[in-house]
Design a protein around this motif. Structure first.
Motif, PDB file in Angstrom:
ATOM      1  N   ALA A   1       0.810  -1.221   0.000  1.00 37.84           N
ATOM      2  CA  ALA A   1       0.000   0.000   0.000  1.00 37.84           C
ATOM      3  C   ALA A   1       0.842   1.269   0.000  1.00 37.84           C
ATOM      4  N   ASP A   2       1.920   1.278   0.794  1.00 36.84           N
ATOM      5  CA  ASP A   2       2.757   2.474   0.874  1.00 36.84           C
ATOM      6  C   ASP A   2       4.113   2.275   0.194  1.00 36.84           C
ATOM      7  N   GLY A   3       4.217   1.233  -0.625  1.00 37.20           N
ATOM      8  CA  GLY A   3       5.473   0.989  -1.330  1.00 37.20           C
ATOM      9  C   GLY A   3       5.700   2.045  -2.405  1.00 37.20           C
ATOM     10  N   PRO A   4       6.876   2.617  -2.471  1.00 37.15           N
ATOM     11  CA  PRO A   4       7.148   3.667  -3.466  1.00 37.15           C
ATOM     12  C   PRO A   4       6.810   3.239  -4.885  1.00 37.15           C
ATOM     13  N   LEU A   5       7.121   1.984  -5.225  1.00 39.81           N
ATOM     14  CA  LEU A   5       6.830   1.502  -6.577  1.00 39.81           C
ATOM     15  C   LEU A   5       5.556   0.686  -6.641  1.00 39.81           C
ATOM     16  N   THR A   6       5.422  -0.342  -5.807  1.00 42.36           N
ATOM     17  CA  THR A   6       4.283  -1.250  -5.948  1.00 42.36           C
ATOM     18  C   THR A   6       2.938  -0.579  -5.687  1.00 42.36           C
ATOM     19  N   SER A   7       2.915   0.483  -4.918  1.00 43.47           N
ATOM     20  CA  SER A   7       1.650   1.205  -4.714  1.00 43.47           C
ATOM     21  C   SER A   7       1.148   1.787  -6.031  1.00 43.47           C
ATOM     22  N   ARG A   8       2.062   2.064  -6.943  1.00 39.45           N
ATOM     23  CA  ARG A   8       1.711   2.589  -8.262  1.00 39.45           C
ATOM     24  C   ARG A   8       1.603   1.473  -9.294  1.00 39.45           C
TER      25      ARG A   8
END
Length: 254
Positions: free
Chosen positions: A72-79
């Motif tokens: 959810a708050d991952g710099p990449l995986t959230s996107r």
């Protein structure tokens, strides 16, 4: 050579609320060995944001598959979890990694120990004909928290019998699953199944340093715990420079 190229998303599948897979175009010049990883990402605020991702497709495939967790708050995986067919992603120019055939000595039986999205490089390995040329039997273990998280691996293994290149060898693959948070025929971490002897009893073990080879991919704790047990069994770690009896991967995404 550019550090990365832009590739088109061909398909996306959401397996659970926390797991998804996707397929992208493969540049004609992009070469990799089954089991390797590559830098993958998106342009964020005008800058490339890249993380290491294991390639889940075999080296002969015309496309590139990936399997990812959603943070959810991952710099990449959230996107990245919001990508759709037709979108553009960034693909690194060079693949690397130690979960490759060349890093292992010849053997008879290959254990692929995975947890969560750590199954991704093994999705590549089990669909590579070279795997079955080198080993008589392949045991793919996959430990997750809940049953729904096993679906990706189950679908992958089920499709193997119809695979044009390795379908005839599908019977030589053992898919060994376990869960840590739900009822299942096997419950507990893979290390607990190793310690109790259940894993070896059900797959023909214990480990024999002369003939057994092991690849390990998962969380850092899982890798370290499995590595300690494999080394205690007498297996030496290998690398691209010096093949051994087992190898580990440490590529993480966020």
């Amino acid at each position: 050579m550019a550090a990365f190229s832009e590739q088109r998303v061909l398909s996306v599948r959401h397996w659970t609320s926390s797991l998804f897979s996707f397929r992208v175009t493969r540049p004609a010049s992009f070469r990799f060995r089954s089991g390797e990883f590559v830098m993958l990402g998106l342009m964020v605020d005008g800058k490339p944001l890249l993380r290491a991702y294991s390639i889940a497709s075999p080296s002969w495939d015309e496309g590139l598959d990936f399997f990812s967790i959603k943070v959810a708050d991952g710099p990449l995986t959230s996107r990245l979890q919001t990508i759709q067919e037709g979108d553009t992603i960034l693909l690194g120019a060079k693949s690397v990694g130690t979960l490759v055939h060349d890093a292992l000595l010849p053997g008879k039986r290959l254990y692929l120990l995975s947890t969560g999205t750590g199954i991704a490089p093994f999705a590549s390995i089990i669909r590579d004909p070279e795997t079955y040329e080198r080993f008589e039997q392949v045991i793919l273990t996959h430990t997750c928290r809940e049953a729904a998280e096993l679906a990706y691996g189950e679908a992958l293994v089920a499709s193997l019998k119809d695979d044009p290149l390795v379908g005839e060898h599908a019977h030589r693959l053992v898919h060994y699953t376990s869960l840590t948070r739900e009822d299942h025929p096997r419950t507990g971490r893979i290390t607990a199944l190793m310690d109790s002897g259940q894993l070896w009893a059900e797959t023909g073990g214990p480990l024999d340093p002369a003939t057994d080879r092991v690849m390990i991919c998962g969380s850092l704790n899982m890798i370290n715990d499995c590595k300690a047990r494999v080394e205690a069994a007498g297996l030496d770690e290998g690398s691209n420079a010096r093949p051994g009896a087992f190898v580990v991967e440490k590529a993480f995404v966020g």
